[in-house]
Motif scaffolding. Structure first.
Motif, PDB file in Angstrom:
ATOM      1  N   ARG A  66      39.024  52.605  27.375  1.00 48.74           N
ATOM      2  CA  ARG A  66      38.539  51.259  27.690  1.00 48.74           C
ATOM      3  C   ARG A  66      39.072  50.787  29.042  1.00 48.74           C
ATOM      4  O   ARG A  66      38.830  49.660  29.446  1.00 48.74           O
ATOM      5  N   VAL A  67      39.785  51.680  29.715  1.00 47.97           N
ATOM      6  CA  VAL A  67      40.207  51.440  31.095  1.00 47.97           C
ATOM      7  C   VAL A  67      39.272  52.214  32.011  1.00 47.97           C
ATOM      8  O   VAL A  67      38.894  53.349  31.714  1.00 47.97           O
ATOM      9  N   SER A  68      38.888  51.612  33.127  1.00 50.60           N
ATOM     10  CA  SER A  68      37.986  52.268  34.058  1.00 50.60           C
ATOM     11  C   SER A  68      38.546  52.155  35.476  1.00 50.60           C
ATOM     12  O   SER A  68      39.623  51.593  35.690  1.00 50.60           O
ATOM     13  N   ALA A  69      37.824  52.702  36.445  1.00 54.34           N
ATOM     14  CA  ALA A  69      38.300  52.699  37.829  1.00 54.34           C
ATOM     15  C   ALA A  69      37.124  52.612  38.788  1.00 54.34           C
ATOM     16  O   ALA A  69      36.062  53.196  38.550  1.00 54.34           O
ATOM     17  N   THR A  70      37.331  51.896  39.866  1.00 55.35           N
ATOM     18  CA  THR A  70      36.319  51.737  40.913  1.00 55.35           C
ATOM     19  C   THR A  70      36.956  51.992  42.266  1.00 55.35           C
ATOM     20  O   THR A  70      38.054  51.507  42.547  1.00 55.35           O
ATOM     21  N   CYS A  71      36.258  52.749  43.103  1.00 52.04           N
ATOM     22  CA  CYS A  71      36.717  53.009  44.460  1.00 52.04           C
ATOM     23  C   CYS A  71      35.909  52.135  45.421  1.00 52.04           C
ATOM     24  O   CYS A  71      34.680  52.116  45.370  1.00 52.04           O
ATOM     25  N   VAL A  72      36.611  51.424  46.290  1.00 50.05           N
ATOM     26  CA  VAL A  72      35.977  50.452  47.190  1.00 50.05           C
ATOM     27  C   VAL A  72      36.000  50.987  48.619  1.00 50.05           C
ATOM     28  O   VAL A  72      37.046  51.430  49.106  1.00 50.05           O
ATOM     29  N   HIS A  73      34.834  50.904  49.278  1.00 51.15           N
ATOM     30  CA  HIS A  73      34.706  51.399  50.653  1.00 51.15           C
ATOM     31  C   HIS A  73      34.241  50.271  51.568  1.00 51.15           C
ATOM     32  O   HIS A  73      33.044  50.100  51.806  1.00 51.15           O
ATOM     33  N   PRO A  74      35.186  49.489  52.102  1.00 56.90           N
ATOM     34  CA  PRO A  74      34.791  48.404  53.007  1.00 56.90           C
ATOM     35  C   PRO A  74      34.446  48.943  54.396  1.00 56.90           C
ATOM     36  O   PRO A  74      35.019  49.932  54.866  1.00 56.90           O
ATOM     37  N   GLY A  75      33.522  48.236  55.058  1.00 59.04           N
ATOM     38  CA  GLY A  75      33.341  48.420  56.487  1.00 59.04           C
ATOM     39  C   GLY A  75      34.314  47.486  57.186  1.00 59.04           C
ATOM     40  O   GLY A  75      35.460  47.349  56.783  1.00 59.04           O
ATOM     41  N   GLY A  76      33.849  46.809  58.206  1.00 56.63           N
ATOM     42  CA  GLY A  76      34.722  45.887  58.919  1.00 56.63           C
ATOM     43  C   GLY A  76      34.878  44.581  58.173  1.00 56.63           C
ATOM     44  O   GLY A  76      33.918  43.838  57.996  1.00 56.63           O
ATOM     45  N   VAL A  77      36.088  44.290  57.720  1.00 52.76           N
ATOM     46  CA  VAL A  77      36.396  43.033  57.036  1.00 52.76           C
ATOM     47  C   VAL A  77      37.408  42.275  57.886  1.00 52.76           C
ATOM     48  O   VAL A  77      38.363  42.860  58.411  1.00 52.76           O
ATOM     49  N   LYS A  78      37.203  40.984  58.027  1.00 53.42           N
ATOM     50  CA  LYS A  78      38.047  40.166  58.899  1.00 53.42           C
ATOM     51  C   LYS A  78      39.440  39.993  58.297  1.00 53.42           C
ATOM     52  O   LYS A  78      39.729  39.011  57.611  1.00 53.42           O
ATOM     53  N   THR A  79      40.297  40.973  58.562  1.00 57.00           N
ATOM     54  CA  THR A  79      41.686  40.927  58.105  1.00 57.00           C
ATOM     55  C   THR A  79      42.601  41.188  59.304  1.00 57.00           C
ATOM     56  O   THR A  79      42.139  41.378  60.427  1.00 57.00           O
ATOM     57  N   ASN A  80      43.895  41.255  59.040  1.00 61.08           N
ATOM     58  CA  ASN A  80      44.866  41.503  60.107  1.00 61.08           C
ATOM     59  C   ASN A  80      45.228  42.971  60.264  1.00 61.08           C
ATOM     60  O   ASN A  80      46.229  43.296  60.906  1.00 61.08           O
ATOM     61  N   ILE A  81      44.435  43.880  59.695  1.00 59.69           N
ATOM     62  CA  ILE A  81      44.827  45.287  59.714  1.00 59.69           C
ATOM     63  C   ILE A  81      44.941  45.825  61.130  1.00 59.69           C
ATOM     64  O   ILE A  81      45.837  46.609  61.448  1.00 59.69           O
ATOM     65  N   ALA A  82      44.032  45.416  62.029  1.00 57.27           N
ATOM     66  CA  ALA A  82      44.108  45.903  63.411  1.00 57.27           C
ATOM     67  C   ALA A  82      45.375  45.393  64.098  1.00 57.27           C
ATOM     68  O   ALA A  82      46.037  46.128  64.848  1.00 57.27           O
ATOM     69  N   ARG A  83      45.737  44.141  63.836  1.00 54.39           N
ATOM     70  CA  ARG A  83      46.941  43.567  64.450  1.00 54.39           C
ATOM     71  C   ARG A  83      48.204  44.231  63.924  1.00 54.39           C
ATOM     72  O   ARG A  83      49.220  44.303  64.630  1.00 54.39           O
ATOM     73  N   ASN A  84      48.168  44.692  62.686  1.00 53.25           N
ATOM     74  CA  ASN A  84      49.342  45.320  62.086  1.00 53.25           C
ATOM     75  C   ASN A  84      49.355  46.831  62.262  1.00 53.25           C
ATOM     76  O   ASN A  84      50.223  47.503  61.701  1.00 53.25           O
TER      77      ASN A  84
END
Length: 264
Positions: free
Chosen positions: A156-174
Protein backbone atom coordinates in the motif's frame (compact mmCIF):
# COMPACT_ATOMS: atom_id res chain seq x y z
CA UNK A 1 2.17 25.42 1.81
CA UNK A 2 -0.17 23.41 -0.43
CA UNK A 3 -0.11 20.44 1.94
CA UNK A 4 -0.84 22.71 4.89
CA UNK A 5 -3.85 24.11 3.05
CA UNK A 6 -5.11 20.55 2.66
CA UNK A 7 -4.75 19.92 6.39
CA UNK A 8 -1.60 17.81 6.36
CA UNK A 9 0.71 17.85 9.38
CA UNK A 10 4.26 18.64 8.29
CA UNK A 11 7.78 17.69 9.33
CA UNK A 12 10.11 20.03 7.46
CA UNK A 13 13.85 19.58 7.07
CA UNK A 14 16.60 21.77 5.68
CA UNK A 15 20.29 22.30 6.25
CA UNK A 16 19.56 26.03 6.70
CA UNK A 17 17.95 26.69 10.09
CA UNK A 18 16.95 30.24 9.13
CA UNK A 19 15.01 29.00 6.11
CA UNK A 20 13.15 26.56 8.34
CA UNK A 21 12.22 29.34 10.75
CA UNK A 22 10.91 31.49 7.90
CA UNK A 23 8.77 28.63 6.54
CA UNK A 24 7.43 27.84 10.01
CA UNK A 25 6.35 31.48 10.39
CA UNK A 26 4.56 31.35 7.04
CA UNK A 27 2.68 28.23 8.18
CA UNK A 28 1.68 29.34 11.67
CA UNK A 29 -1.85 30.39 10.65
CA UNK A 30 -2.73 26.91 9.36
CA UNK A 31 -4.42 24.49 11.78
CA UNK A 32 -1.75 21.81 11.31
CA UNK A 33 1.19 20.62 13.34
CA UNK A 34 4.54 21.75 11.94
CA UNK A 35 7.92 20.53 13.20
CA UNK A 36 11.28 21.66 11.86
CA UNK A 37 14.48 19.65 11.70
CA UNK A 38 17.97 20.77 10.69
CA UNK A 39 19.26 17.88 8.56
CA UNK A 40 22.24 17.37 6.29
CA UNK A 41 20.89 14.73 3.91
CA UNK A 42 24.39 13.66 2.90
CA UNK A 43 24.85 12.23 6.42
CA UNK A 44 23.03 8.96 6.87
CA UNK A 45 22.86 9.10 10.66
CA UNK A 46 21.15 12.51 10.54
CA UNK A 47 18.54 11.30 8.06
CA UNK A 48 17.73 8.20 10.14
CA UNK A 49 17.52 10.31 13.28
CA UNK A 50 15.16 12.66 11.44
CA UNK A 51 12.91 9.75 10.45
CA UNK A 52 12.76 8.52 14.05
CA UNK A 53 11.95 12.03 15.32
CA UNK A 54 9.15 12.43 12.78
CA UNK A 55 7.42 9.29 13.97
CA UNK A 56 7.98 10.19 17.61
CA UNK A 57 6.50 13.67 17.14
CA UNK A 58 3.75 12.93 14.60
CA UNK A 59 2.84 9.31 15.35
CA UNK A 60 3.19 8.12 11.74
CA UNK A 61 4.48 9.09 8.32
CA UNK A 62 2.42 8.84 5.12
CA UNK A 63 4.41 10.89 2.64
CA UNK A 64 8.13 11.52 2.17
CA UNK A 65 9.51 13.93 -0.42
CA UNK A 66 13.24 13.68 -1.09
CA UNK A 67 13.88 17.08 -2.63
CA UNK A 68 17.31 18.32 -1.52
CA UNK A 69 19.58 19.13 -4.43
CA UNK A 70 22.61 21.11 -5.57
CA UNK A 71 24.16 21.82 -8.96
CA UNK A 72 27.66 21.66 -10.43
CA UNK A 73 28.87 23.08 -13.71
CA UNK A 74 32.17 21.46 -14.72
CA UNK A 75 33.56 19.38 -17.55
CA UNK A 76 34.36 15.72 -16.94
CA UNK A 77 38.02 16.37 -17.72
CA UNK A 78 38.36 19.21 -15.22
CA UNK A 79 35.97 17.99 -12.53
CA UNK A 80 37.50 17.29 -9.14
CA UNK A 81 36.49 14.19 -7.22
CA UNK A 82 35.70 16.47 -4.29
CA UNK A 83 33.02 18.30 -6.31
CA UNK A 84 31.68 15.06 -7.78
CA UNK A 85 31.37 13.41 -4.38
CA UNK A 86 29.84 16.56 -2.82
CA UNK A 87 27.04 16.54 -5.40
CA UNK A 88 26.45 12.78 -5.36
CA UNK A 89 26.29 12.70 -1.55
CA UNK A 90 23.43 15.19 -1.60
CA UNK A 91 21.58 14.52 -4.86
CA UNK A 92 21.79 10.73 -4.91
CA UNK A 93 22.75 9.39 -1.49
CA UNK A 94 20.39 11.87 0.17
CA UNK A 95 17.54 10.27 -1.79
CA UNK A 96 18.70 6.76 -0.89
CA UNK A 97 19.01 7.61 2.81
CA UNK A 98 15.63 9.36 2.87
CA UNK A 99 13.89 6.49 1.11
CA UNK A 100 15.40 3.73 3.22
CA UNK A 101 15.03 5.59 6.53
CA UNK A 102 11.34 6.33 6.00
CA UNK A 103 10.20 3.27 4.04
CA UNK A 104 9.64 1.01 7.08
CA UNK A 105 7.56 3.76 8.72
CA UNK A 106 5.55 4.32 5.55
CA UNK A 107 4.76 0.60 5.45
CA UNK A 108 3.77 0.66 9.11
CA UNK A 109 1.31 3.47 8.41
CA UNK A 110 -0.57 1.19 6.04
CA UNK A 111 -0.77 3.80 3.29
CA UNK A 112 2.18 5.83 2.06
CA UNK A 113 4.07 7.33 -0.84
CA UNK A 114 7.71 8.05 -1.67
CA UNK A 115 8.34 11.08 -3.90
CA UNK A 116 11.86 11.31 -5.26
CA UNK A 117 12.93 14.37 -7.22
CA UNK A 118 15.01 13.59 -10.28
CA UNK A 119 15.15 16.11 -13.14
CA UNK A 120 14.72 16.39 -16.88
CA UNK A 121 18.51 15.97 -16.63
CA UNK A 122 17.70 12.46 -15.41
CA UNK A 123 16.35 11.83 -18.92
CA UNK A 124 18.81 13.72 -21.14
CA UNK A 125 22.55 14.35 -20.82
CA UNK A 126 23.83 17.93 -20.97
CA UNK A 127 27.41 19.24 -21.44
CA UNK A 128 29.12 20.39 -18.20
CA UNK A 129 26.40 18.63 -16.17
CA UNK A 130 27.88 15.12 -15.98
CA UNK A 131 27.79 14.91 -12.17
CA UNK A 132 24.25 16.27 -11.99
CA UNK A 133 23.18 13.96 -14.83
CA UNK A 134 24.77 10.98 -13.09
CA UNK A 135 22.91 11.70 -9.84
CA UNK A 136 19.55 12.35 -11.48
CA UNK A 137 19.76 9.32 -13.79
CA UNK A 138 20.59 7.29 -10.67
CA UNK A 139 17.58 8.68 -8.79
CA UNK A 140 15.39 7.74 -11.73
CA UNK A 141 16.64 4.14 -11.85
CA UNK A 142 16.52 3.77 -8.08
CA UNK A 143 12.94 5.04 -7.87
CA UNK A 144 11.63 3.04 -10.82
CA UNK A 145 13.11 -0.13 -9.32
CA UNK A 146 11.58 0.70 -5.92
CA UNK A 147 8.17 1.24 -7.53
CA UNK A 148 8.36 -2.13 -9.27
CA UNK A 149 9.26 -3.88 -6.03
CA UNK A 150 6.40 -2.23 -4.15
CA UNK A 151 3.92 -3.16 -6.88
CA UNK A 152 5.12 -6.78 -6.94
CA UNK A 153 4.65 -6.92 -3.15
CA UNK A 154 1.16 -5.41 -3.60
CA UNK A 155 2.22 -2.90 -1.00
CA UNK A 156 0.00 0.00 0.00
CA UNK A 157 3.11 2.15 -0.28
CA UNK A 158 3.98 3.49 -3.72
CA UNK A 159 6.63 5.69 -5.35
CA UNK A 160 6.75 8.44 -7.95
CA UNK A 161 9.78 9.86 -9.74
CA UNK A 162 9.57 13.58 -10.55
CA UNK A 163 11.37 15.17 -13.51
CA UNK A 164 11.20 18.98 -13.33
CA UNK A 165 12.40 21.27 -16.07
CA UNK A 166 13.30 24.79 -15.07
CA UNK A 167 11.66 25.68 -11.75
CA UNK A 168 12.21 29.08 -10.14
CA UNK A 169 14.33 28.02 -7.17
CA UNK A 170 17.73 28.96 -5.76
CA UNK A 171 19.51 25.88 -7.11
CA UNK A 172 21.60 27.88 -9.60
CA UNK A 173 22.66 30.34 -6.88
CA UNK A 174 23.64 27.48 -4.58
CA UNK A 175 25.57 25.63 -7.28
CA UNK A 176 29.28 25.25 -7.67
CA UNK A 177 30.76 26.44 -10.95
CA UNK A 178 34.04 24.74 -11.76
CA UNK A 179 36.11 24.74 -14.93
CA UNK A 180 33.73 24.54 -17.91
CA UNK A 181 36.46 25.41 -20.41
CA UNK A 182 35.03 27.11 -23.48
CA UNK A 183 31.98 24.82 -23.57
CA UNK A 184 29.78 27.01 -21.37
CA UNK A 185 31.61 30.32 -20.97
CA UNK A 186 30.34 32.87 -18.51
CA UNK A 187 30.46 33.73 -14.82
CA UNK A 188 28.27 32.15 -12.16
CA UNK A 189 26.23 35.34 -12.10
CA UNK A 190 25.64 35.19 -15.87
CA UNK A 191 24.65 31.52 -15.72
CA UNK A 192 22.32 32.18 -12.77
CA UNK A 193 20.73 35.03 -14.70
CA UNK A 194 20.24 32.73 -17.71
CA UNK A 195 18.63 30.08 -15.49
CA UNK A 196 16.25 32.65 -13.98
CA UNK A 197 15.28 33.73 -17.48
CA UNK A 198 14.51 30.26 -18.83
CA UNK A 199 12.99 28.75 -15.66
CA UNK A 200 9.26 29.02 -16.38
CA UNK A 201 7.59 26.87 -13.72
CA UNK A 202 6.87 28.17 -10.23
CA UNK A 203 7.27 26.08 -7.06
CA UNK A 204 3.48 26.25 -6.63
CA UNK A 205 2.91 24.79 -10.10
CA UNK A 206 5.43 22.06 -9.38
CA UNK A 207 3.77 21.22 -6.05
CA UNK A 208 0.33 20.98 -7.68
CA UNK A 209 1.64 18.69 -10.42
CA UNK A 210 3.42 16.44 -7.92
CA UNK A 211 0.43 16.04 -5.60
CA UNK A 212 -1.85 15.37 -8.58
CA UNK A 213 0.56 12.63 -9.68
CA UNK A 214 0.53 11.13 -6.18
CA UNK A 215 -3.27 11.07 -6.10
CA UNK A 216 -3.26 9.33 -9.51
CA UNK A 217 -0.43 7.02 -8.35
CA UNK A 218 1.69 7.95 -11.38
CA UNK A 219 5.07 6.36 -11.84
CA UNK A 220 6.57 9.48 -13.41
CA UNK A 221 5.67 13.15 -13.61
CA UNK A 222 7.17 15.86 -15.81
CA UNK A 223 7.12 19.45 -14.54
CA UNK A 224 6.84 22.23 -17.13
CA UNK A 225 6.49 22.45 -20.88
CA UNK A 226 10.27 22.46 -21.25
CA UNK A 227 10.49 19.06 -19.56
CA UNK A 228 7.66 17.70 -21.72
CA UNK A 229 9.34 18.89 -24.93
CA UNK A 230 12.78 17.58 -24.00
CA UNK A 231 11.34 14.24 -22.91
CA UNK A 232 9.50 13.94 -26.24
CA UNK A 233 12.71 14.76 -28.12
CA UNK A 234 14.59 12.04 -26.26
CA UNK A 235 11.84 9.52 -26.99
CA UNK A 236 11.86 10.38 -30.70
CA UNK A 237 15.66 10.49 -30.97
CA UNK A 238 17.18 8.49 -28.09
CA UNK A 239 20.72 9.37 -29.22
CA UNK A 240 20.02 12.03 -31.85
CA UNK A 241 18.72 14.55 -29.29
CA UNK A 242 22.39 15.20 -28.45
CA UNK A 243 23.12 16.87 -31.80
CA UNK A 244 20.88 19.94 -31.24
CA UNK A 245 22.40 20.34 -27.77
CA UNK A 246 25.90 20.26 -29.21
CA UNK A 247 24.86 22.82 -31.84
CA UNK A 248 23.39 25.09 -29.16
CA UNK A 249 26.59 25.06 -27.10
CA UNK A 250 28.72 25.68 -30.20
CA UNK A 251 26.50 28.65 -31.02
CA UNK A 252 27.02 30.02 -27.50
CA UNK A 253 30.76 29.56 -27.94
CA UNK A 254 30.64 31.60 -31.13
CA UNK A 255 28.62 34.38 -29.55
CA UNK A 256 30.95 34.55 -26.56
CA UNK A 257 33.99 34.69 -28.84
CA UNK A 258 32.49 37.48 -30.93
CA UNK A 259 31.54 39.39 -27.79
CA UNK A 260 35.09 39.06 -26.42
CA UNK A 261 36.62 40.26 -29.68
CA UNK A 262 34.32 43.26 -29.95
CA UNK A 263 35.15 44.35 -26.41
CA UNK A 264 38.89 44.38 -27.09
Amino acid sequence: MLLAKKGCHLALSDIDENSLKDIAIDLRDYPVRVTTHVVNVSRRDEVYRYADQCVKEHGQVNLIMNNAGVGLGETVDAMSYENFEWLMNINFWGVVYGTKAFLPYLKQSGDGHVINISSIFGIIGVPTQSAYNAAKFAVRGFTESLREELDIERSRVSATCVHPGGVKTNIARNSRMGDMGNIAPGSKEEITELFDRIARSTPEQAANAILHAVRKNRRRVLIGNDATILDAGQRLMPAGYQWPLEAFFRMRQGRQKMSSQSSQ
